[in-house]
Scaffold this active site. Structure first.
Site, PDB file in Angstrom:
ATOM      1  N   HIS A  79      10.335   1.586  12.597  1.00 34.05           N
ATOM      2  CA  HIS A  79      11.374   1.979  11.652  1.00 34.05           C
ATOM      3  C   HIS A  79      10.945   3.201  10.843  1.00 34.05           C
ATOM      4  CE1 HIS A  79      14.949   1.308   9.280  1.00 34.05           C
ATOM      5  NE2 HIS A  79      14.223   1.662   8.237  1.00 34.05           N
ATOM      6  N   ALA A 117      -1.664   5.188  -8.997  1.00 34.90           N
ATOM      7  CA  ALA A 117      -1.534   5.065 -10.453  1.00 34.90           C
ATOM      8  C   ALA A 117      -0.814   6.287 -11.019  1.00 34.90           C
ATOM      9  CB  ALA A 117      -2.917   4.909 -11.080  1.00 34.90           C
TER      10      ALA A 117
END
Lengths: 400, 229
Positions: A182, A297
């Site tokens: 996909h 982060a």
């Protein structure tokens, strides 16, 4: 009934028959011998008054109760008259037909039951393995063997454990394959759209070409990450040589790169902790893992916030690196699944990436014998904690 | 005449941008949306000539958006489905999508499908009004309106086209290929169940004849036939 049943059955039955015949012969011989010695024997060990006199029928089972010790002390009583029944049989061989046939039937039933009890669970296990081998990974033996409290029950439970583990692994592989195809399709669809545009507007060829290039690069990166991940899953130990590096320097390098790369306004990246050990590790992989964590982060950090890398002191065989941000964090139910390939934060569909970074980071840390966990911070934001064993440390070095 | 409006709904923004550019150059007025909820709302608000919608979208998926749109609109819808994902495809058609295009596809292929569906769903106002009648079923091809015993039928654009061809040929079998060419503007691929799925939903809508037979009969290895009573 399979071969095993017949083997068990015949073995049990034959052994019982042999035992029975053997005991019969032994008893018969003893019987004869007893006939000759009984008079002397009884003179020494007369039976107790309350004990019925032994009967020849009792002897056939071979259990001649020896006179209890001490009885001989009482051997001063009058010798009872010897009953005629104790006389040895006059036939050459003593064949007790009735008990023999009864014994045959009983031992037949016993052997058949025992053989069935052994062979049945083995047969059902065999069938279980056969269906498992056909690819039916939802095969379970619990309903057949699980109720048993013996080793067969344990075997059945072990089989179920194995089957469900296999099923889980296969499902994970299948999902990964599905996700990979996909994920490859999205850049392909864009590639086709770009070539379509190039055909439609030959005058804008340059724009289309750079789009095509960009998509090709994306696919390349995706395949690169996938390869890393699959190699890590298979033989992490053999991929790269273990080398000695300084963990502090590795972290400093990553932080510097991250500071240089980030375009976010007023985002500060800080390295804290004064524990900078010399590690024996796979530097390229560890670098990649920590880099992925820091990038992740930064990706989720708002402007004007802080990303901290904290190295924790070793404690009970482990030391750890924490990476904390002030972003939105992750819903508690997703804290575990973010480390699975292609899982991207629910809130992050605007954010680019394939969702492979954290999966790679976890595989790398695991390959080094450590663990990687995510948690939401009390004050908001995400904390990812990589815990590594101190056995990686070659030489502890404290920086000031 | 105004440019026909096309609404593109897909979460892949880069792809949507390129398709938008392509279709605009093809002469359509293209609007876009990036998730199912916005897409469904936009489809109902701006009433485009056609909606192209991806099945896999975050938040509200294409199938759910399709249900929302179909609840109150008969706008032609083309679903973009992942290649090989038959379940999504059949489900989409059953829920009233007009056609599907497997993704990845070339923009040319998508444009061709859009053209085919728009061509046959556009009412032809320049010919004489025509009524097709078989038994208690009446069709007005110009208005794309159908009535059964005086009660209006809620047919999607593709369903109407299929029924129209069957009724025009009532009493004779029509091949699946013919049906596909007429209604979807393309020949039928092998193992393609699109026509069968559409037929099954038409059958549900038009019910049976008085004697209990289905109005549309399957002619094995050939196609379908609308029964004359």
């Amino acid at each position: 009934m399979g071969r095993l049943f017949w083997k068990f059955f015949l073995a049990f039955w034959l052994s019982q028959l042999v035992t029975m015949i053997g005991i019969g012969i032994a008893v018969d011989l003893k019987h004869r011998a007893d006939g000759n010695t009984r008079l002397e024997h009884y003179a020494e060990h007369p039976p107790r008054e309350n004990m019925p006199p032994p009967h020849p029928e009792d002897k056939r089972d071979g259990a001649i109760p020896p006179p209890p010790p001490g009885e001989s002390r009482l051997a001063n009583t009058q010798l009872p008259p010897r009953p005629q029944a104790f006389a040895p049989p006059h036939r050459f061989f003593f064949i007790p037909w009735e008990p023999l046939v009864a014994g045959l039937i009983v031992s037949f039933i016993f052997a058949a039951t025992l053989a069935w009890l052994f062979s049945r669970p083995i047969r059902s296990l065999l069938e279980g393995f056969a269906t498992l081998a056909e690819g039916k990974l939802d095969t379970r033996m619990g309903h057949v063997l699980g109720k048993r409290n013996d080793e067969f029950g344990d075997l059945g439970r072990a089989f179920d454990g194995m089957a469900s583990k296999l099923g889980g692994l296969m499902a994970a592989q299948k999902r990964l394959l599905h996700d990979v195809s996909h994920e490859l399709r999205s850049p392909l669809a864009r590639l086709q759209a770009a070539t379509g545009l190039a055909r439609q507007q030959p005058e804008n060829l340059e724009v289309s070409m750079s789009r095509i290039e960009r998509e090709a690069q994306r696919m390349d990166r995706l395949i690169d990450e996938l390869l890393t991940l699959s190699r890590l899953g298979v033989d992490a130990q053999q991929v790269a040589q273990f080398e000695e590096i300084n963990f502090g320097e590795l972290l400093e390098g990553i932080v510097e790169d991250a500071r240089f790369e980030t375009t976010k306004a007023e985002l500060s990246i800080k390295l804290e902790g004064n524990f900078a050990p010399q590690l024996r590790c796979q530097p390229a992989l560890l670098h990649r893992a920590v880099e992925n964590l820091v990038r992740n982060a930064i990706k989720f950090s708002p402007a004007h916030s802080l990303v901290r890398l904290v190295v924790e002191q070793p404690e009970s065989g482990h030391f750890a690196l924490r990476i904390e941000d002030e972003g939105p964090g992750i819903p508690p139910e997703d804290l575990e699944s973010v480390f699975e390939p292609f899982v991207r934060g629910r809130t992050s569909h605007t954010i680019t990436g394939y969702g492979l970074g954290l999966a790679i980071a976890r595989s790398v840390i695991q390959a080094h014998g450590g663990t990687l966990e995510a948690s939401n911070r009390m004050q908001g934001g995400l904390c990812v904690r990589a815990q590594l064993p101190t056995s990686l440390i070659v030489q502890a070095k404290h920086t000031s | 005449m105004d440019k026909p409006g096309i609404l593109l709904v897909d979460d892949d923004k880069d792809l949507v941008e390129m398709l938008e550019e392509y279709l605009t150059n093809e002469g359509y007025a293209v609007s876009t949306a990036h998730d199912g909820a916005v897409g469904a709302a936009e489809a109902l608000r701006s009433n485009p000539a056609l909606v192209v919608m991806d099945v896999m979208m975050p938040k509200l998926g294409g199938i759910d958006a399709l249900k929302i749109i179909r609840a109150s609109s008969r706008v032609p819808i083309i679903m973009l489905t992942a290649k090989g994902d038959d379940l999504d495809r059949i489900l989409g058609l059953e829920l009233g999508a007009d056609d599907y295009v497997p993704k990845p596809c070339t923009p040319r292929e998508l444009a061709a499908r859009i053209r085919a569906i728009l061509r046959r769903s556009a009412p032809l106002s320049d010919t004489m009004p025509e009524v097709l009648q078989v038994g208690d079923l009446s069709l007005w091809p110009q208005q794309r309106r159908a009535e059964l015993a005086g009660v209006g039928l809620e047919l999607t654009s593709t369903e109407f086209s299929l029924l129209e061809l069957l009724v025009r040929n009532a009493g004779r079998p029509v091949s699946k290929d013919e049906l596909s060419e007429h209604a979807l503007g393309r020949s039928l691929a092998r193992f393609d169940r699109s026509i069968d799925v559409h037929m099954s939903s038409i059958r549900k809508k038009i019910g049976t004849l008085a004697d209990g037979r289905s109005r549309i009969q399957t002619v094995i290895r050939i196609g379908y036939q609308y029964l004359r009573e």
